[in-house]
Design a protein around this motif. Sequence first.
Motif, PDB file in Angstrom:
ATOM      1  N   ILE A 110      59.279-127.172  52.253  1.00  0.00           N
ATOM      2  CA  ILE A 110      58.743-125.387  52.222  1.00  0.00           C
ATOM      3  C   ILE A 110      58.604-125.539  50.640  1.00  0.00           C
ATOM      4  O   ILE A 110      59.545-126.258  50.076  1.00  0.00           O
ATOM      5  N   ASP A 111      57.839-124.972  50.151  1.00  0.00           N
ATOM      6  CA  ASP A 111      57.960-125.560  48.660  1.00  0.00           C
ATOM      7  C   ASP A 111      58.667-123.490  47.953  1.00  0.00           C
ATOM      8  O   ASP A 111      59.380-124.445  46.992  1.00  0.00           O
ATOM      9  N   GLY A 112      58.899-123.221  48.622  1.00  0.00           N
ATOM     10  CA  GLY A 112      58.636-121.533  48.108  1.00  0.00           C
ATOM     11  C   GLY A 112      59.650-119.974  48.180  1.00  0.00           C
ATOM     12  O   GLY A 112      59.411-120.668  49.911  1.00  0.00           O
ATOM     13  N   LEU A 113      60.142-120.123  47.446  1.00  0.00           N
ATOM     14  CA  LEU A 113      60.929-118.474  49.208  1.00  0.00           C
ATOM     15  C   LEU A 113      60.493-117.088  48.416  1.00  0.00           C
ATOM     16  O   LEU A 113      60.164-116.723  46.840  1.00  0.00           O
ATOM     17  N   ILE A 114      60.478-115.908  49.065  1.00  0.00           N
ATOM     18  CA  ILE A 114      60.214-114.933  48.749  1.00  0.00           C
ATOM     19  C   ILE A 114      60.739-114.175  49.351  1.00  0.00           C
ATOM     20  O   ILE A 114      61.045-113.657  50.737  1.00  0.00           O
ATOM     21  N   LEU A 115      62.392-112.957  49.027  1.00  0.00           N
ATOM     22  CA  LEU A 115      62.501-112.904  49.747  1.00  0.00           C
ATOM     23  C   LEU A 115      62.569-111.022  48.747  1.00  0.00           C
ATOM     24  O   LEU A 115      63.590-111.286  48.282  1.00  0.00           O
ATOM     25  N   PRO A 116      62.486-109.954  49.220  1.00  0.00           N
ATOM     26  CA  PRO A 116      62.122-108.676  48.802  1.00  0.00           C
ATOM     27  C   PRO A 116      63.531-108.054  48.589  1.00  0.00           C
ATOM     28  O   PRO A 116      63.419-108.099  47.336  1.00  0.00           O
ATOM     29  N   ASP A 117      64.454-108.230  48.956  1.00  0.00           N
ATOM     30  CA  ASP A 117      65.745-107.333  49.362  1.00  0.00           C
ATOM     31  C   ASP A 117      66.216-108.450  48.525  1.00  0.00           C
ATOM     32  O   ASP A 117      67.947-107.714  48.467  1.00  0.00           O
ATOM     33  N   LEU A 118      65.727-109.191  47.513  1.00  0.00           N
ATOM     34  CA  LEU A 118      67.430-109.916  47.222  1.00  0.00           C
ATOM     35  C   LEU A 118      67.036-109.924  45.719  1.00  0.00           C
ATOM     36  O   LEU A 118      66.497-109.903  44.933  1.00  0.00           O
ATOM     37  N   PRO A 119      68.489-109.090  45.844  1.00  0.00           N
ATOM     38  CA  PRO A 119      68.839-108.375  44.044  1.00  0.00           C
ATOM     39  C   PRO A 119      68.335-109.652  43.133  1.00  0.00           C
ATOM     40  O   PRO A 119      69.637-110.656  43.289  1.00  0.00           O
ATOM     41  N   ILE A 120      68.202-108.929  41.711  1.00  0.00           N
ATOM     42  CA  ILE A 120      68.717-109.730  40.395  1.00  0.00           C
ATOM     43  C   ILE A 120      70.189-110.156  40.694  1.00  0.00           C
ATOM     44  O   ILE A 120      70.738-111.540  40.173  1.00  0.00           O
ATOM     45  N   TYR A 121      70.577-109.304  40.673  1.00  0.00           N
ATOM     46  CA  TYR A 121      71.979-109.756  40.085  1.00  0.00           C
ATOM     47  C   TYR A 121      72.648-110.956  41.203  1.00  0.00           C
ATOM     48  O   TYR A 121      73.619-112.192  40.913  1.00  0.00           O
ATOM     49  N   GLU A 122      72.788-110.204  42.398  1.00  0.00           N
ATOM     50  CA  GLU A 122      72.735-111.231  43.604  1.00  0.00           C
ATOM     51  C   GLU A 122      72.437-112.380  43.068  1.00  0.00           C
ATOM     52  O   GLU A 122      72.893-113.749  43.942  1.00  0.00           O
ATOM     53  N   PHE A 123      71.039-112.428  43.010  1.00  0.00           N
ATOM     54  CA  PHE A 123      70.431-113.651  42.649  1.00  0.00           C
ATOM     55  C   PHE A 123      70.560-114.770  41.950  1.00  0.00           C
ATOM     56  O   PHE A 123      71.135-116.108  41.961  1.00  0.00           O
TER      57      PHE A 123
END
Length: 257
Positions: A119-132
């Motif tokens: 797999i090349d990448g992830l899209i997790l719309p509910d992952l907030p910027i701060y936690e990322f």
Amino acid sequence: MSRITDLFRKKNQRVLNVYCTAGYPRLNSTMEVMKALQDNGADMIELGMPYSDPLADGPVIQASGSKALENGMSISTLFGQLKELRTTIRLPVLLMGYMNPVLQYGFEKFCAAASAVGIDGLILPDLPIYEFETEYGPVIKKYGLDFVFLITPETFPERIAKVDSLSSGFLYAVSSSSTTGKDKDLNGQRAYFEKLHEMRLRNPVLVGFGIKDKNTFETTCKYTNGAIIGTAYIKALENAKDINAATAAFLKPILGA
């Protein structure tokens, strides 16, 4: 260089990313659908991991996810199906889903498994910027995965610049603040698309939500690097007896092939 970066290096315009739901229309359809997309002109594949409470998904994609869950799809099952992914699929592939099932599976375990199957990448719309930034981003980077943030017409320029600095691969520009599958006046979003162009973002931009045919694809490509199609393709698969034929019939008029 990741496959996604390499794609945009070779083809910077009219990039078509197509969303499909893992385990739909049948549990073992996942690889067949992906192969059909590759064979019929898609540039990238966004593979949705079905979840019982998909906040950004409209009724068609929700129904496909419910059907996939009924079929027995789970993250563990999906990784089992993807073991031979790179023996047949050369396109960039992203996993799209929500944090709850990923955390239940184990975040680092998930990233490791995704990387292991190609797999090349992830899209997790509910992952907030701060936690990322503070917790999950370093894990994603450790396993060599790109991460794609979403922006909307209401996203402030400062936040767009911020997520552009954190994203890798591309930015997902939602055409309007609604769920997938609803009709959108893409020409009415010209100011939004032009603003993104003028910001000279580090990442390419793909537009999603409301892209369904040649006209909407062409409109989007006037202003950005390409588009993401989901709901319309899921509809095309709904009663398909021959997945490859249904995919060809769907993509051919969009791509003008």
